[in-house]
Scaffold this motif. Structure first.
Motif, PDB file in Angstrom:
ATOM      1  N   ALA B 334      33.237  18.962  24.895  1.00 30.89           N
ATOM      2  CA  ALA B 334      33.232  19.654  26.183  1.00 30.89           C
ATOM      3  C   ALA B 334      33.025  21.147  25.961  1.00 30.89           C
ATOM      4  O   ALA B 334      32.903  21.914  26.919  1.00 30.89           O
ATOM      5  CB  ALA B 334      34.538  19.393  26.914  1.00 30.89           C
ATOM      6  N   GLY B 335      32.988  21.585  24.727  1.00 26.97           N
ATOM      7  CA  GLY B 335      32.782  22.998  24.434  1.00 26.97           C
ATOM      8  C   GLY B 335      32.359  23.144  22.984  1.00 26.97           C
ATOM      9  O   GLY B 335      32.314  22.150  22.233  1.00 26.97           O
ATOM     10  N   ASP B 336      32.054  24.368  22.600  1.00 32.80           N
ATOM     11  CA  ASP B 336      31.569  24.568  21.233  1.00 32.80           C
ATOM     12  C   ASP B 336      32.667  25.022  20.279  1.00 32.80           C
ATOM     13  O   ASP B 336      32.421  25.304  19.110  1.00 32.80           O
ATOM     14  CB  ASP B 336      30.413  25.578  21.227  1.00 32.80           C
ATOM     15  CG  ASP B 336      30.852  26.946  21.735  1.00 32.80           C
ATOM     16  OD1 ASP B 336      32.074  27.125  21.997  1.00 32.80           O
ATOM     17  OD2 ASP B 336      29.994  27.819  21.885  1.00 32.80           O
ATOM     18  N   GLY B 337      33.892  25.099  20.775  1.00 33.55           N
ATOM     19  CA  GLY B 337      34.998  25.463  19.904  1.00 33.55           C
ATOM     20  C   GLY B 337      35.299  26.952  19.897  1.00 33.55           C
ATOM     21  O   GLY B 337      36.270  27.383  19.282  1.00 33.55           O
ATOM     22  N   SER B 338      34.503  27.724  20.616  1.00 31.75           N
ATOM     23  CA  SER B 338      34.749  29.166  20.636  1.00 31.75           C
ATOM     24  C   SER B 338      35.718  29.557  21.745  1.00 31.75           C
ATOM     25  O   SER B 338      36.301  30.633  21.709  1.00 31.75           O
ATOM     26  CB  SER B 338      33.429  29.925  20.823  1.00 31.75           C
ATOM     27  OG  SER B 338      32.904  29.652  22.110  1.00 31.75           O
ATOM     28  N   CYS B 339      35.877  28.709  22.728  1.00 36.26           N
ATOM     29  CA  CYS B 339      36.681  29.064  23.899  1.00 36.26           C
ATOM     30  C   CYS B 339      37.576  27.924  24.332  1.00 36.26           C
ATOM     31  O   CYS B 339      37.245  26.748  24.129  1.00 36.26           O
ATOM     32  CB  CYS B 339      35.756  29.376  25.082  1.00 36.26           C
ATOM     33  SG  CYS B 339      34.802  30.870  24.884  1.00 36.26           S
ATOM     34  N   ALA B 340      38.692  28.299  24.940  1.00 39.77           N
ATOM     35  CA  ALA B 340      39.493  27.305  25.646  1.00 39.77           C
ATOM     36  C   ALA B 340      38.811  27.031  26.978  1.00 39.77           C
ATOM     37  O   ALA B 340      38.117  27.891  27.525  1.00 39.77           O
ATOM     38  CB  ALA B 340      40.907  27.823  25.872  1.00 39.77           C
ATOM     39  N   LEU B 341      39.027  25.848  27.475  1.00 44.01           N
ATOM     40  CA  LEU B 341      38.347  25.419  28.690  1.00 44.01           C
ATOM     41  C   LEU B 341      39.399  25.020  29.725  1.00 44.01           C
ATOM     42  O   LEU B 341      40.326  24.283  29.407  1.00 44.01           O
ATOM     43  CB  LEU B 341      37.475  24.214  28.335  1.00 44.01           C
ATOM     44  CG  LEU B 341      36.354  23.824  29.271  1.00 44.01           C
ATOM     45  CD1 LEU B 341      35.312  24.922  29.349  1.00 44.01           C
ATOM     46  CD2 LEU B 341      35.719  22.528  28.764  1.00 44.01           C
ATOM     47  N   LEU B 342      39.224  25.525  30.930  1.00 46.20           N
ATOM     48  CA  LEU B 342      40.110  25.099  32.012  1.00 46.20           C
ATOM     49  C   LEU B 342      39.289  24.293  33.002  1.00 46.20           C
ATOM     50  O   LEU B 342      38.311  24.796  33.564  1.00 46.20           O
ATOM     51  CB  LEU B 342      40.730  26.321  32.702  1.00 46.20           C
ATOM     52  CG  LEU B 342      41.560  26.026  33.951  1.00 46.20           C
ATOM     53  CD1 LEU B 342      42.763  25.146  33.631  1.00 46.20           C
ATOM     54  CD2 LEU B 342      42.011  27.323  34.609  1.00 46.20           C
ATOM     55  N   LEU B 343      39.672  23.047  33.211  1.00 44.14           N
ATOM     56  CA  LEU B 343      38.995  22.201  34.192  1.00 44.14           C
ATOM     57  C   LEU B 343      39.799  22.248  35.478  1.00 44.14           C
ATOM     58  O   LEU B 343      40.967  21.876  35.493  1.00 44.14           O
ATOM     59  CB  LEU B 343      38.908  20.765  33.686  1.00 44.14           C
ATOM     60  CG  LEU B 343      38.306  20.577  32.296  1.00 44.14           C
ATOM     61  CD1 LEU B 343      38.218  19.098  31.952  1.00 44.14           C
ATOM     62  CD2 LEU B 343      36.927  21.224  32.230  1.00 44.14           C
ATOM     63  N   LEU B 344      39.162  22.717  36.530  1.00 50.41           N
ATOM     64  CA  LEU B 344      39.845  22.909  37.794  1.00 50.41           C
ATOM     65  C   LEU B 344      39.230  22.002  38.844  1.00 50.41           C
ATOM     66  O   LEU B 344      38.002  21.923  38.940  1.00 50.41           O
ATOM     67  CB  LEU B 344      39.656  24.351  38.258  1.00 50.41           C
ATOM     68  CG  LEU B 344      40.742  25.356  37.950  1.00 50.41           C
ATOM     69  CD1 LEU B 344      40.322  26.713  38.489  1.00 50.41           C
ATOM     70  CD2 LEU B 344      42.071  24.933  38.567  1.00 50.41           C
ATOM     71  N   GLY B 345      40.039  21.371  39.633  1.00 48.39           N
ATOM     72  CA  GLY B 345      39.493  20.534  40.685  1.00 48.39           C
ATOM     73  C   GLY B 345      40.410  20.476  41.884  1.00 48.39           C
ATOM     74  O   GLY B 345      41.641  20.508  41.741  1.00 48.39           O
ATOM     75  N   PHE B 346      39.827  20.412  43.046  1.00 46.66           N
ATOM     76  CA  PHE B 346      40.589  20.245  44.288  1.00 46.66           C
ATOM     77  C   PHE B 346      40.014  19.073  45.057  1.00 46.66           C
ATOM     78  O   PHE B 346      38.834  18.782  44.940  1.00 46.66           O
ATOM     79  CB  PHE B 346      40.502  21.518  45.142  1.00 46.66           C
ATOM     80  CG  PHE B 346      41.251  22.669  44.551  1.00 46.66           C
ATOM     81  CD1 PHE B 346      42.578  22.882  44.874  1.00 46.66           C
ATOM     82  CD2 PHE B 346      40.638  23.527  43.646  1.00 46.66           C
ATOM     83  CE1 PHE B 346      43.286  23.935  44.308  1.00 46.66           C
ATOM     84  CE2 PHE B 346      41.331  24.584  43.074  1.00 46.66           C
ATOM     85  CZ  PHE B 346      42.661  24.788  43.418  1.00 46.66           C
ATOM     86  N   GLU B 347      40.855  18.435  45.845  1.00 44.25           N
ATOM     87  CA  GLU B 347      40.339  17.376  46.692  1.00 44.25           C
ATOM     88  C   GLU B 347      41.216  17.212  47.914  1.00 44.25           C
ATOM     89  O   GLU B 347      42.387  17.615  47.914  1.00 44.25           O
ATOM     90  CB  GLU B 347      40.244  16.071  45.924  1.00 44.25           C
ATOM     91  CG  GLU B 347      41.500  15.665  45.206  1.00 44.25           C
ATOM     92  CD  GLU B 347      41.367  14.302  44.558  1.00 44.25           C
ATOM     93  OE1 GLU B 347      40.511  14.154  43.680  1.00 44.25           O
ATOM     94  OE2 GLU B 347      42.113  13.396  44.968  1.00 44.25           O
ATOM     95  N   SER B 348      40.627  16.656  48.962  1.00 41.98           N
ATOM     96  CA  SER B 348      41.364  16.482  50.208  1.00 41.98           C
ATOM     97  C   SER B 348      40.743  15.351  50.996  1.00 41.98           C
ATOM     98  O   SER B 348      39.531  15.160  50.985  1.00 41.98           O
ATOM     99  CB  SER B 348      41.317  17.777  51.032  1.00 41.98           C
ATOM    100  OG  SER B 348      41.756  17.537  52.351  1.00 41.98           O
ATOM    101  N   THR B 349      41.588  14.598  51.675  1.00 42.98           N
ATOM    102  CA  THR B 349      41.076  13.582  52.591  1.00 42.98           C
ATOM    103  C   THR B 349      40.701  14.222  53.922  1.00 42.98           C
ATOM    104  O   THR B 349      40.016  13.626  54.730  1.00 42.98           O
ATOM    105  CB  THR B 349      42.141  12.507  52.903  1.00 42.98           C
ATOM    106  OG1 THR B 349      43.325  13.159  53.357  1.00 42.98           O
ATOM    107  CG2 THR B 349      42.459  11.676  51.678  1.00 42.98           C
ATOM    108  N   ASP B 350      41.164  15.452  54.140  1.00 41.61           N
ATOM    109  CA  ASP B 350      41.084  16.018  55.489  1.00 41.61           C
ATOM    110  C   ASP B 350      40.015  17.061  55.710  1.00 41.61           C
ATOM    111  O   ASP B 350      39.434  17.150  56.776  1.00 41.61           O
ATOM    112  CB  ASP B 350      42.446  16.633  55.839  1.00 41.61           C
ATOM    113  CG  ASP B 350      42.462  17.250  57.230  1.00 41.61           C
ATOM    114  OD1 ASP B 350      42.439  16.470  58.194  1.00 41.61           O
ATOM    115  OD2 ASP B 350      42.443  18.484  57.338  1.00 41.61           O
ATOM    116  N   ARG B 351      39.780  17.920  54.692  1.00 40.31           N
ATOM    117  CA  ARG B 351      38.927  19.080  54.978  1.00 40.31           C
ATOM    118  C   ARG B 351      38.313  19.616  53.692  1.00 40.31           C
ATOM    119  O   ARG B 351      38.804  19.347  52.602  1.00 40.31           O
ATOM    120  CB  ARG B 351      39.751  20.171  55.664  1.00 40.31           C
ATOM    121  CG  ARG B 351      40.805  20.741  54.745  1.00 40.31           C
ATOM    122  CD  ARG B 351      41.918  21.436  55.485  1.00 40.31           C
ATOM    123  NE  ARG B 351      42.894  21.938  54.538  1.00 40.31           N
ATOM    124  CZ  ARG B 351      43.755  21.165  53.853  1.00 40.31           C
ATOM    125  NH1 ARG B 351      43.773  19.855  54.026  1.00 40.31           N
ATOM    126  NH2 ARG B 351      44.585  21.701  53.002  1.00 40.31           N
TER     127      ARG B 351
END
Lengths: 562, 562
Positions: B334-351
């Motif tokens: 998921a990366g080349d090893g030079s950086c930390a990675l933050l996977l961010l996600g949001f979800e909603s049934t409404d909006r």
């Protein structure tokens, strides 16, 4: 606060006790307000407004202590009449009216006030050895007989009330993780004022906030006044420490753990039968600067119910989402009785929440079916939003009127006792699919019970109101308020009959005997029908292991034997 | 699915087992990828790529059953080698490598597969009478020895594995309250496909999703892959039913209750020692149409940690908030090893939730300190937002690459076993103030343990990575992955030494021995240091009351005596 004593009966401090003349003065308007609500009749017909005074402490005859204070514990023990009377009862209607009339059937033989855990350990050890019941006492705000030292004289030589008010400090604050270590005897205002010095707040606001304690909240799984999201005290707990008769119990301080059964979730709701909670690490937060609130009127309560269901399933997580039926709106002067009222509020420590309120109001609009339905007021505020919105001055009135009633309710009840009005509240929770049937069944049963008790001229004069205090995606927590002309001098029997009818209906409808008032001694007959039989068996085994002499709060949650 | 058998060792079905030639083909690239990671040395030096094959089931010699199948239960019992081998081990690295090498030290004497509760009751009764241990078995995905029938022969005449896969139905759906009654043996895909017919989903996605079951999730307090908000199975539970040796246990179906200790919270995490969970009412929901995701790079892991702390305390409640350290990013491609990675996600049934992602990215920007830090990709989608955003095609790559690795990990591990790579994972939780110290201590201890075990030429060749699987306002749940050249033929001893070092460090740092992998048999020595002594005493009393013959999953959570 030093030297300030609680009233020996009812809510508040002695210096807050209105003189009988003041009560008489207030009774007129209150009777004028309640009279028409009580079956639209003249309040005078039920004697409303005729104010009695409480029996003075000096006139109360308490049964003498059955046991002596052990010399080693003398420094922390008291058995004067005020202390014993104050710890003889909780804060249910039956408790208040009993205290008012000078009836203290089960005073503790003495009251111990530990200064530290060593005191508590010595006390519990002494109780175990002497077969004396030990009743943990936080603020004495139980409305279910949870602190009443009513123990079987054949099994116990006496009963001691353990007053935790001496252990009331915030011991440590971790601002990085936003958590605090707080002693169990700290009251709502007490711990909030200590946390304020760190710019933090627990934000746990049960109606008993003024006097109830962290330890009592955990022991009874108290719920704060927020309708959704983290509002139950157990949602805030990182770890708990308790003293059991066989030794201390302390869980690791952790943000989460999947290591076996949660020890904290076993102490939560244990109501003092396993040990005395002495302190806990709890999550705290900064005060949220962003808020938005509005109230919405529904001509039909049912539309309000459907709307709240949609809101609860939207994921919007409103901090406030209280649906109040028309009669309760009128009673609390938040409405004129023609409409149900929905109080909606959002808040955030991070960002403006006006968009959340707007979306919630869209959902409300989809559920309005009568021309009378409308948004009464919307109010927004917040640092980022640039101060208070234009509509705030005009708006928010219904919200604040209702909130005032919420927090003042225990004081008002004392006045109602004095003027001969019975007021009882009970609460439950049920899934959405069964709410309507529950509501019909419960309100019908309670109205019938009021009438069955009433003197002929007062038939039809009581009423039952309903609001939602908490809502979940799968169901609401309805809260019922009963008001009726009291049968003066027979209030406890009258209360008992109404309570029985309500609880029978709640259990028959498949709901819980309590959503956040706890079980105590008063709810036992119905709790026994509700909890799994094997769970009770498990709990007996658990208690026998921790408290082999069975001294801890006997009579609460389980009986003396399986 | 009918007739499709699970592999007798490792993950997946028999028909998914790659031929040794296929493995050899895959091993080359994998060795080329892992080699440089393993201390930047040539993978060949550790024998990576030299693929062995598993011991065939036919070549496995299982100890003969010590007990006979009771005639009354013959219809539901099996004791053929595949069934016994399949139920002899869980899914830890030690289990997989043991199965691979044909070592099945503790097969159950037979496996019972109840068709209904009556079967289960008869079975448990028989076990109680015969002093035969009863081991509940869901999907066999325990990584802590929770389903291994390793019981003391001095105390038990034998051991039966109770395979719950026959009880796998969604029995009832309440669309109004959004809840479903589901049998305990239903697997993730099994219950999701049944709920899909109603347009609903449980949305509980642990890594073991493919095989693990609702009953197993509840018994072990499983956590789904969402980082915040409701993600633990107990957050979804309305009521639980279980069969205990002394009778059935069933709580009322309620959206919330404050009636005493929560019975459901006592079964949650009980890991089969009190009874067998047979079904539960759980909260379900429609599939959320609104989503937004992005990944953020941090040159320094510490900046990522601070950022996630801020996000966890913002109230934004991202569904995904996985921080992955540079090495793990590289390992999972998921990366080349030079950086930390933050996977961010949001979800909603409404909006739409794009505004939430934007706000989260603002917070991220405040925590970026190196020029390399940047948002790699942002992706938005949602019915209301009008379809997929322009950035999606380009973006989301890191997210989907990582997700593929997450779900494929158990399959990959089987291949790594075959090619001589040890891979172990363990997880914990700790408050923010103590995370850095924990991280240093744990990674240091594990690296030392790898080296202490390693052959001279492989010193320095292992590595430890860290990611956050779940985050709370008061702390993260760090998840560690250990990869090292295996000591072929001695993998279990090697694993045990690494496990011991890791667990000692976790406990010494004040963290929990498990955030969501459970205790089982493997974590017992550390769990015993962690849980309150009085809690263990309580649990012994509870178990004695429900399971007086102590047949239920002995050795898990507590020992045979106090």
């Amino acid at each position: 606060v030093n030297g300030r004593r609680r009233k020996h009966w009812g809510w508040g401090f002695e210096d807050q006790q209105p003189a009988i003349e003041q009560l008489r003065e207030a009774a007129g308007p209150l009777a004028a307000h309640l009279g028409p609500l009580l079956g639209s009749r003249d309040g005078d017909r039920f004697g409303l407004g005729e104010v009695e005074g409480p029996v003075a402490l000096e006139a109360v005859a308490l049964t003498p202590p059955r046991i002596e204070v052990p010399p080693a514990l003398a420094e922390i023990c008291a058995s004067d009449p005020h202390t014993r009377a104050r710890h003889a009862l909780g804060s249910s209607y039956a408790d208040v009216v009993s205290g008012f009339r000078g009836h203290f059937a089960h005073p503790p033989d003495f009251v111990a006030k530990p200064r530290h855990e060593a005191d508590l350990e010595a006390l519990v050890e002494w109780c175990s050895g002497q077969r004396v019941a030990a009743i943990p006492y936080g603020g004495g705000t139980s409305v279910v007989g949870g602190v009443t030292p009513d123990v079987d004289p054949a099994r116990y030589n006496g009963a001691v009330s353990i007053d935790m008010s001496g252990l009331d400090r915030v011991l440590e604050v971790d601002s990085v993780s936003r958590a605090a270590l707080i002693q169990a005897g700290a009251t709502g205002p007490g711990l909030e004022s200590q946390l304020r010095e760190h710019g933090l707040t627990l934000r746990h606001f049960p109606q008993s906030f003024e006097f109830s304690t962290l330890g009592g909240w955990i022991a009874t799984r108290a719920a704060g006044h927020f309708a959704t999201g983290p509002t139950h005290i157990e949602d805030f707990v990182e770890s708990v420490r308790a003293i059991t008769p066989t030794g201390p119990w302390e869980s690791r301080r952790l943000p989460g753990s999947g290591a076996g059964i949660s020890p904290d979730r076993v102490l939560a709701g244990s109501e003092g039968i396993l040990g005395v909670i002495t302190r806990a690490w709890v999550r705290v937060q900064p005060r949220p600067p962003h808020r938005a609130a509005a109230s919405v009127r529904f001509a039909r309560f049912e539309d309000g119910v459907d709307c709240v269901r949609a809101l609860s399933q939207s994921g919007l997580q409103p901090a406030n989402c209280r649906l109040i039926d028309p009669l309760e709106a009128r009673m609390t002067m938040a409405g004129d009785g023609s409409c149900a009222l929905l109080l909606l509020g959002f808040e955030s420590t991070d960002r403006p929440v006006a968009d959340l309120l707007d979306r919630a109001l869209e959902i409300c609009a989809e559920h309005r079916s009568a021309p009378d339905d409308r948004v009464v007021a919307g109010a927004r505020s917040g640092a980022r939003a640039g101060g208070r919105g234009a509509s705030q001055a005009a708006g928010d009135e219904a919200v604040s009127s209702w909130r005032g009633a919420f927090l003042g309710a225990p004081y008002l009840r004392d006045a109602m006792v004095a003027m001969g009005v019975l007021s009882e509240t009970f609460e439950t929770a049920i899934t959405w699919d069964r709410f309507t049937a529950l509501h019909e069944r419960v309100t019908g049963a309670v109205r019938d019970a009021i009438d069955a008790q009433a003197r002929p001229e007062a038939r039809g004069a009581g009423f039952v109101t309903c609001r939602f205090t908490h809502v979940y995606s799968d169901g609401p927590a309805p809260y019922f308020t009963v008001v009726a002309p009291a049968l003066r001098g027979e209030e406890v029997e009258q209360w008992r009959a109404i309570k029985r009818a309500a609880a029978d209906a709640v259990i028959a409808a498949g709901a819980t005997i309590t959503h956040h008032h706890a079980v105590g001694r008063d709810h036992r007959p119905w709790y026994d029908q509700q909890r799994p039989e094997q769970f009770a068996r498990m709990l007996h085994g658990a208690k026998a292991a921790l408290d082999p002499s069975r001294i801890m709060n006997p009579g609460v949650l389980i009986g003396p034997t399986t």
